[in-house]
Design a protein around this motif. Sequence first.
Motif, mmCIF file in Angstrom:
data_model
loop_
_atom_site.group_PDB
_atom_site.id
_atom_site.type_symbol
_atom_site.label_atom_id
_atom_site.label_comp_id
_atom_site.label_asym_id
_atom_site.label_seq_id
_atom_site.Cartn_x
_atom_site.Cartn_y
_atom_site.Cartn_z
ATOM 1 N N GLU A 30 0.827 -1.214 0.000
ATOM 2 C CA GLU A 30 0.000 0.000 0.000
ATOM 3 C C GLU A 30 0.856 1.257 0.000
ATOM 4 O O GLU A 30 0.552 2.226 -0.685
ATOM 5 C CB GLU A 30 -0.949 0.012 1.206
ATOM 6 C CG GLU A 30 -2.024 -1.073 1.177
ATOM 7 C CD GLU A 30 -3.067 -0.885 0.062
ATOM 8 O OE1 GLU A 30 -3.229 0.258 -0.420
ATOM 9 O OE2 GLU A 30 -3.696 -1.884 -0.333
ATOM 10 N N ASN A 34 1.158 4.163 -2.882
ATOM 11 C CA ASN A 34 0.950 5.598 -2.641
ATOM 12 C C ASN A 34 2.100 6.422 -3.198
ATOM 13 O O ASN A 34 1.891 7.473 -3.785
ATOM 14 C CB ASN A 34 0.814 5.871 -1.140
ATOM 15 C CG ASN A 34 -0.582 5.552 -0.638
ATOM 16 O OD1 ASN A 34 -1.507 5.357 -1.430
ATOM 17 N ND2 ASN A 34 -0.729 5.469 0.675
ATOM 18 N N LYS A 80 -7.615 11.022 -4.773
ATOM 19 C CA LYS A 80 -7.539 10.436 -6.111
ATOM 20 C C LYS A 80 -8.853 10.351 -6.868
ATOM 21 O O LYS A 80 -8.859 10.293 -8.081
ATOM 22 C CB LYS A 80 -6.860 9.078 -6.028
ATOM 23 C CG LYS A 80 -5.411 9.256 -5.567
ATOM 24 C CD LYS A 80 -4.753 8.002 -5.126
ATOM 25 C CE LYS A 80 -3.501 8.366 -4.321
ATOM 26 N NZ LYS A 80 -2.918 7.201 -3.674
ATOM 27 N N GLY A 94 -4.333 3.730 -5.782
ATOM 28 C CA GLY A 94 -5.258 3.928 -4.676
ATOM 29 C C GLY A 94 -6.488 4.668 -5.155
ATOM 30 O O GLY A 94 -6.465 5.308 -6.196
ATOM 31 N N ALA A 99 -6.068 2.783 2.996
ATOM 32 C CA ALA A 99 -4.814 2.181 3.416
ATOM 33 C C ALA A 99 -4.214 2.874 4.637
ATOM 34 O O ALA A 99 -4.008 2.254 5.680
ATOM 35 C CB ALA A 99 -3.829 2.171 2.266
HETATM 36 MG MG MG Z 1 -3.246 4.204 -1.206
#
Ligand code: MG
Length: 584
Positions: A30, A34, A80, A94, A99
């Motif tokens: 994760e 990112n 996002k 993501g 996360a």
């Molecule tokens: Mg993420």
Amino acid sequence: MGIIKKLDPILIDRIAAGEVIERPASVVKELIENSIDANSKKIEISTYEGGVKKIIINDNGDGILKEDLPLAIEKHATSKISKIQDIESIYSFGFRGEALSSIASISYLEIQTRHKDESYGNQLISRGGKLISLKSYPCLQGTKVIVEDLFFSTPARKKYLKNSSVEDRYILKEIIKLSLSHSEIEFIYFRDEKKFFHLYPVKFEDLPERMNLIYQNKFSDLLLPVYFSKNQINIKGWIGKPRIERSITDKQFIFFNNRPVEIKNLSYVIKNAYGELLSDKSSPIFFLFYELPANRIDVNVHPTKKEIRIFEESEIYEYTIKAIKKTLSPNYPLKISEKEFFHKETKNNIESNSIFFPIEEVIYKTEIKPFEIKEKLEFYEVQKQKKIKSSFLPLRHFGVVFGTYILACNEDEFYFIDQHTANERINYEKIKEKITKQGLSTQYLLTPVILNFSLEEIDQIAIHKETIKKQGFEVEIISKNSIAIKEVPFYIEEGTEEKVFLKLFNKMIKGIPDIELYEEYVAMKACKSSFKKNDYIPSEKISELLIELSKCKDPSRCPHGRPTMLTISRSKLDYLFFRTGFKK
Ligand code: MG
Ligand code: ADP
């Protein structure tokens, strides 16, 4: 007073964490995702004690704005996607905003970050999801996330973790996946303060160079390039050369729009596309990258996004088969439909312990009209239920057709016998008998054979040293990524030490019992010493071959499982020519 209450937000996060964060490797995944989403050019990963003690991911990406920093660890907070339509076409890793909040809720978390538009950085510290401190902090552009004491708040989950070396292996796999999907990004991985690898940016076409750094020096020699493009679907990447026998599937990677995914059916299709070029038990190597418009897949079907839904599955399968067949052979030797049919039949026959291959297969390949095939299949069913005899001896033969197939018959049956597989079966049983009598002794090599392995693999060799020895190999680990083979089992031929050792290695990892290595070796040797397709065999030799085959314990198939013969019975011929009803 009612008894239904809304859950505490921190508890909600901990529950969600169970889905997203299964083990330390999930955190690594994760956080790297990112960093990739934040346009980083360089990502540094450090893990301690399998990631349970500490994980640090440091990137030089866009960073997080001061005002956004506290939001980053809140559930469903993401930069996002904002509109509902966005979810239909997602290219970032993501989008669920789960996360960081999940990780925060089960660890001690620190984020140091400086956004590209800000002149000063900030630091956030939280424990078990509670914000402890948020303040200015001097740092370079980018984000450093430090996760310590993972699962401290969920001891049950912590108990499920394996030892550090297993967790390290999961972590490595995640790093490999993401470093393969983003060749343009530099990756540095430290494990317990030791540099594990340093991957410099490479162009997509040069990805095999990156693989050489990840696996072993000459790994790229094992690969063939794949390229296929149709109907806005591009498939590119690399597959292992045929006959590279591996029993583990650790080098199988599928990426959709650069997202590493697991699609069991597709992996199966890929293996099947190799057809006879790979034995049933072994697994191919593949690194396949699919590119298609984002609205033709759904990435929002799994909390960690490792599974996806493809809307036109069959099209993807079809193109995959074409792509692989194109790579393996420019002129497609076998139709896939034939191949599948063949496999089905092979299985049935193993079960019924029969030396017969049904007539339908012959018919299928000689293009008799479809309704006839269907009819015959019913008869096959009848035949299958009967106990079929397991020895045979053709009384006459009529030579060889197509450079391969011996035609022969006895009173009741007509035979097509493959001269290569039949000869393989005979040699296999002979050599095996000889080796069984001699027992397993070993021989010293005057010049040891040096083999390169990845660090992971060297670990495995060290762990399994005893098993290796039992198989007649004496090996010594001579550097962090190489071993020397000093002694080998007596039956090994010069020059095949590496091949046989790799076979053993693959089996060992899977925990397959000892005897198999040796059997497979015998099969290999039998194959080498057999007549090949288009070899001329004099008539007396054919007679000898048929007699020897009839003496075999299992004359119906070669040691690799391919059939040695097809038969058609006299009564079936009579039936096909409308002379009688079919009795058998
Ligand atoms: Mg993420
Ligand atoms: P998601 O990635 O689904 O948006 P996360 O919980 O992983 O959710 O991250 C929340 C938000 O924090 C992201 O949307 C992003 O804005 C920010 N963020 C997280 N990590 C980084 C990073 N390394 N660099 C820049 N921004 C980050």
